[in-house]
Scaffold this motif. Sequence first.
Motif, PDB file in Angstrom:
ATOM      1  N   ILE A   1      11.155  10.326  -1.062  1.00  0.00           N
ATOM      2  CA  ILE A   1      12.107  10.294   0.047  1.00  0.00           C
ATOM      3  C   ILE A   1      12.782   8.929   0.048  1.00  0.00           C
ATOM      4  CG2 ILE A   1      12.410  10.537   2.543  1.00  0.00           C
ATOM      5  CD1 ILE A   1      11.353  13.104   1.411  1.00  0.00           C
ATOM      6  N   ARG A   2      14.024   8.893  -0.347  1.00  0.00           N
ATOM      7  CA  ARG A   2      14.797   7.648  -0.454  1.00  0.00           C
ATOM      8  C   ARG A   2      14.031   6.545  -1.159  1.00  0.00           C
ATOM      9  NH1 ARG A   2      17.190   7.574   5.577  1.00  0.00           N
ATOM     10  NH2 ARG A   2      18.275   9.545   5.461  1.00  0.00           N
ATOM     11  N   GLY A   3      13.381   6.917  -2.231  1.00  0.00           N
ATOM     12  CA  GLY A   3      12.702   5.915  -3.045  1.00  0.00           C
ATOM     13  C   GLY A   3      11.260   5.672  -2.662  1.00  0.00           C
ATOM     14  N   LEU A   4      10.844   6.149  -1.487  1.00  0.00           N
ATOM     15  CA  LEU A   4       9.449   5.944  -1.098  1.00  0.00           C
ATOM     16  C   LEU A   4       8.631   7.193  -1.401  1.00  0.00           C
ATOM     17  CD1 LEU A   4       9.657   4.162   2.354  1.00  0.00           C
ATOM     18  CD2 LEU A   4       8.795   3.230   0.207  1.00  0.00           C
ATOM     19  N   PRO A   5       7.438   7.005  -1.980  1.00  0.00           N
ATOM     20  CA  PRO A   5       6.596   8.177  -2.194  1.00  0.00           C
ATOM     21  C   PRO A   5       5.983   8.623  -0.863  1.00  0.00           C
ATOM     22  CG  PRO A   5       5.520   6.199  -3.058  1.00  0.00           C
ATOM     23  CD  PRO A   5       6.829   5.765  -2.459  1.00  0.00           C
ATOM     24  N   VAL A   6       6.211   9.847  -0.491  1.00  0.00           N
ATOM     25  CA  VAL A   6       5.639  10.375   0.744  1.00  0.00           C
ATOM     26  C   VAL A   6       4.729  11.538   0.384  1.00  0.00           C
ATOM     27  CG1 VAL A   6       6.107  11.379   3.000  1.00  0.00           C
ATOM     28  CG2 VAL A   6       7.701   9.720   2.037  1.00  0.00           C
ATOM     29  N   VAL A   7       3.478  11.413   0.794  1.00  0.00           N
ATOM     30  CA  VAL A   7       2.521  12.478   0.514  1.00  0.00           C
ATOM     31  C   VAL A   7       2.487  13.408   1.718  1.00  0.00           C
ATOM     32  CG1 VAL A   7       0.144  13.008  -0.117  1.00  0.00           C
ATOM     33  CG2 VAL A   7       1.153  10.819  -0.803  1.00  0.00           C
ATOM     34  N   PHE A   8       3.045  14.582   1.553  1.00  0.00           N
ATOM     35  CA  PHE A   8       3.035  15.542   2.653  1.00  0.00           C
ATOM     36  C   PHE A   8       1.766  16.379   2.585  1.00  0.00           C
ATOM     37  CE2 PHE A   8       7.642  14.788   2.365  1.00  0.00           C
ATOM     38  CZ  PHE A   8       7.862  14.441   3.689  1.00  0.00           C
ATOM     39  N   VAL A   9       1.165  16.563   3.741  1.00  0.00           N
ATOM     40  CA  VAL A   9      -0.045  17.375   3.817  1.00  0.00           C
ATOM     41  C   VAL A   9       0.242  18.564   4.719  1.00  0.00           C
ATOM     42  CG1 VAL A   9      -2.514  17.355   4.314  1.00  0.00           C
ATOM     43  CG2 VAL A   9      -1.359  15.227   3.693  1.00  0.00           C
ATOM     44  N   ASP A  10       0.310  19.731   4.105  1.00  0.00           N
ATOM     45  CA  ASP A  10       0.489  20.945   4.900  1.00  0.00           C
ATOM     46  C   ASP A  10      -0.895  21.375   5.375  1.00  0.00           C
ATOM     47  OD1 ASP A  10       1.510  23.224   6.076  1.00  0.00           O
ATOM     48  OD2 ASP A  10       1.482  24.385   4.210  1.00  0.00           O
ATOM     49  N   THR A  11      -0.964  21.864   6.594  1.00  0.00           N
ATOM     50  CA  THR A  11      -2.281  22.123   7.174  1.00  0.00           C
ATOM     51  C   THR A  11      -2.360  23.530   7.756  1.00  0.00           C
ATOM     52  OG1 THR A  11      -1.512  21.287   9.293  1.00  0.00           O
ATOM     53  CG2 THR A  11      -2.528  19.701   7.810  1.00  0.00           C
ATOM     54  N   ALA A  12      -3.584  23.909   8.075  1.00  0.00           N
ATOM     55  CA  ALA A  12      -3.800  25.195   8.735  1.00  0.00           C
ATOM     56  C   ALA A  12      -3.277  25.102  10.163  1.00  0.00           C
ATOM     57  CB  ALA A  12      -5.289  25.527   8.733  1.00  0.00           C
ATOM     58  N   GLY A  13      -2.674  26.174  10.656  1.00  0.00           N
ATOM     59  CA  GLY A  13      -2.152  26.172  12.021  1.00  0.00           C
ATOM     60  C   GLY A  13      -3.259  25.928  13.040  1.00  0.00           C
TER      61      GLY A  13
ATOM     62  N   GLN B   1       0.841  -1.204   0.000  1.00  0.00           N
ATOM     63  CA  GLN B   1       0.000   0.000   0.000  1.00  0.00           C
ATOM     64  C   GLN B   1       0.875   1.253   0.000  1.00  0.00           C
ATOM     65  OE1 GLN B   1      -3.231   0.487  -0.207  1.00  0.00           O
ATOM     66  NE2 GLN B   1      -3.556  -1.696  -0.492  1.00  0.00           N
ATOM     67  N   ILE B   2       1.964   1.178   0.740  1.00  0.00           N
ATOM     68  CA  ILE B   2       2.850   2.344   0.827  1.00  0.00           C
ATOM     69  C   ILE B   2       3.513   2.608  -0.521  1.00  0.00           C
ATOM     70  CG2 ILE B   2       5.021   3.156   1.829  1.00  0.00           C
ATOM     71  CD1 ILE B   2       4.065   1.793   4.455  1.00  0.00           C
ATOM     72  N   PHE B   3       3.972   1.534  -1.174  1.00  0.00           N
ATOM     73  CA  PHE B   3       4.578   1.705  -2.483  1.00  0.00           C
ATOM     74  C   PHE B   3       3.571   2.306  -3.453  1.00  0.00           C
ATOM     75  CE2 PHE B   3       7.743  -1.783  -1.501  1.00  0.00           C
ATOM     76  CZ  PHE B   3       8.785  -0.898  -1.410  1.00  0.00           C
ATOM     77  N   ARG B   4       2.338   1.822  -3.341  1.00  0.00           N
ATOM     78  CA  ARG B   4       1.305   2.208  -4.289  1.00  0.00           C
ATOM     79  C   ARG B   4       0.837   3.630  -4.044  1.00  0.00           C
ATOM     80  NH1 ARG B   4      -1.979  -2.492  -3.664  1.00  0.00           N
ATOM     81  NH2 ARG B   4      -0.242  -3.541  -4.657  1.00  0.00           N
ATOM     82  N   ARG B   5       0.519   3.919  -2.803  1.00  0.00           N
ATOM     83  CA  ARG B   5      -0.142   5.205  -2.549  1.00  0.00           C
ATOM     84  C   ARG B   5       0.734   6.195  -1.818  1.00  0.00           C
ATOM     85  NH1 ARG B   5      -5.685   4.004   0.213  1.00  0.00           N
ATOM     86  NH2 ARG B   5      -5.813   1.766   0.049  1.00  0.00           N
ATOM     87  N   GLY B   6       1.828   5.726  -1.261  1.00  0.00           N
ATOM     88  CA  GLY B   6       2.690   6.636  -0.520  1.00  0.00           C
ATOM     89  C   GLY B   6       2.301   6.680   0.948  1.00  0.00           C
ATOM     90  N   ILE B   7       3.222   7.174   1.753  1.00  0.00           N
ATOM     91  CA  ILE B   7       2.949   7.352   3.172  1.00  0.00           C
ATOM     92  C   ILE B   7       2.389   8.754   3.317  1.00  0.00           C
ATOM     93  CG2 ILE B   7       3.976   7.451   5.473  1.00  0.00           C
ATOM     94  CD1 ILE B   7       6.367   5.897   4.259  1.00  0.00           C
ATOM     95  N   ARG B   8       1.259   8.851   3.990  1.00  0.00           N
ATOM     96  CA  ARG B   8       0.702  10.200   4.200  1.00  0.00           C
ATOM     97  C   ARG B   8       1.247  10.776   5.496  1.00  0.00           C
ATOM     98  NH1 ARG B   8      -3.852  12.087   1.641  1.00  0.00           N
ATOM     99  NH2 ARG B   8      -4.722  12.931   3.540  1.00  0.00           N
ATOM    100  N   THR B   9       1.764  11.959   5.390  1.00  0.00           N
ATOM    101  CA  THR B   9       2.361  12.580   6.562  1.00  0.00           C
ATOM    102  C   THR B   9       1.832  14.000   6.676  1.00  0.00           C
ATOM    103  OG1 THR B   9       4.362  11.307   6.181  1.00  0.00           O
ATOM    104  CG2 THR B   9       4.542  13.190   7.652  1.00  0.00           C
ATOM    105  N   ALA B  10       1.155  14.268   7.764  1.00  0.00           N
ATOM    106  CA  ALA B  10       0.611  15.607   7.956  1.00  0.00           C
ATOM    107  C   ALA B  10       1.624  16.467   8.702  1.00  0.00           C
ATOM    108  CB  ALA B  10      -0.698  15.530   8.729  1.00  0.00           C
ATOM    109  N   ILE B  11       1.762  17.704   8.279  1.00  0.00           N
ATOM    110  CA  ILE B  11       2.618  18.661   8.987  1.00  0.00           C
ATOM    111  C   ILE B  11       1.694  19.521   9.843  1.00  0.00           C
ATOM    112  CG2 ILE B  11       4.308  20.515   8.746  1.00  0.00           C
ATOM    113  CD1 ILE B  11       4.935  19.386   5.944  1.00  0.00           C
ATOM    114  N   ILE B  12       1.811  19.317  11.144  1.00  0.00           N
ATOM    115  CA  ILE B  12       0.854  19.921  12.069  1.00  0.00           C
ATOM    116  C   ILE B  12       1.580  20.797  13.085  1.00  0.00           C
ATOM    117  CG2 ILE B  12      -0.859  19.375  13.863  1.00  0.00           C
ATOM    118  CD1 ILE B  12      -1.233  16.692  12.391  1.00  0.00           C
ATOM    119  N   GLY B  13       0.957  21.897  13.461  1.00  0.00           N
ATOM    120  CA  GLY B  13       1.561  22.723  14.507  1.00  0.00           C
ATOM    121  C   GLY B  13       0.810  24.031  14.664  1.00  0.00           C
TER     122      GLY B  13
END
Length: 282
Positions: free
Chosen positions: A240-252, A190-202
């Motif tokens: 990121i080192r061969g893995l697709p990472v989906v970054f999600v920038d968010t509202a503060g 699943q990670i290879f296919r869709r990427g790891i979803r990572t939210a940037i929160i703060g």
Amino acid sequence: MLDDTIAAIATPLGEGGLAVVRLSGPQALAVADRAFVPVGKSSLKPSAAPTHTIQYGKIVRQGRTVDEVLLSVMDTVLENGARLAEPGEFTRRAFLNGRIDLAQAEAVADLIHSRTELSLAAANEQLAGKLSQRINQLRDDLMKTLAHVEAHIDFPDEDIAPDTKEQLLSRLERGVTFMDELLRTANEGQIFRRGIRTAIIGRPNVGKSSLLNQLLGHDRAIVSPIAGTTRDTIEETANIRGLPVVFVDTAGLREAGDAVEREGIRQLSETVRAQETDPGAQ
Ligand SMILES: Nc1nc2c(ncn2[C@@H]2O[C@H](COP(=O)(O)OP(=O)(O)OP(=O)(O)O)[C@@H](O)[C@H]2O)c(=O)[nH]1
Ligand SMILES: [Mg+2]
């Protein structure tokens, strides 16, 4: 429709050093003759070129060279009554004819959409039938075990060489180990296919969007010294080192000022919730 002469870019749109343009139909050679100028003594114009040869030349437009090209004339399958395949049609036929199984058919789509080198390698392995082979092996093992057990129950008096308890158990254990491993790598798949979803929160204004831009290597999100700059979620894939990472920038995160910002924060909580229930969720 088949009387039309059609052209399409066969390579993916976007940046790239090379592109393949396909031209088919009754006028294909005539059109190519007008656009292609052979370069060098041995190069021929398209209508004079034998099939399956490559001609070197350039594409000229209003007297100016657009690009250098290699041109190849293929058999005239379309003229002879074939029609253009629909997307995925070759794969569907291969599946229906039993040449590939479902795991392999899925791998074709993964292959086309693979976002990184590693995803590509994983899709290629699956396409080659590695997954299918292992599943078939498991199935054979289980069928064999079942047959032995049933034969023993149905014909206890017959002299069937029985599997020993140890043999049965070890075969079953092998199956369980394999299935465990498969389930574990399913997540990986699943990670290879869709990427790891990572939210940037703060909190607001701490540099979330700046971080996203750094990770992507280009300015995707607006950065400003004003708190509450990002109001929507912004998604972008990075390798990121061969893995697709989906970054999600968010509202503060803060007591939301207006309705727009409240909506941004609501979306953020949804993203986080989806992440918690299904790590691979899109
Ligand atoms: N000094 C310093 N300033 C930074 C750094 N990262 C970002 N900034 C500045 O901090 C401000 C806010 O940056 P943003 O990336 O927009 O912050 P944000 O968290 O996305 O802000 P909101 O979207 O409003 O929540 C900008 O003026 C950036 O130039 C850093 O590492 N050091
Ligand atoms: Mg921001």
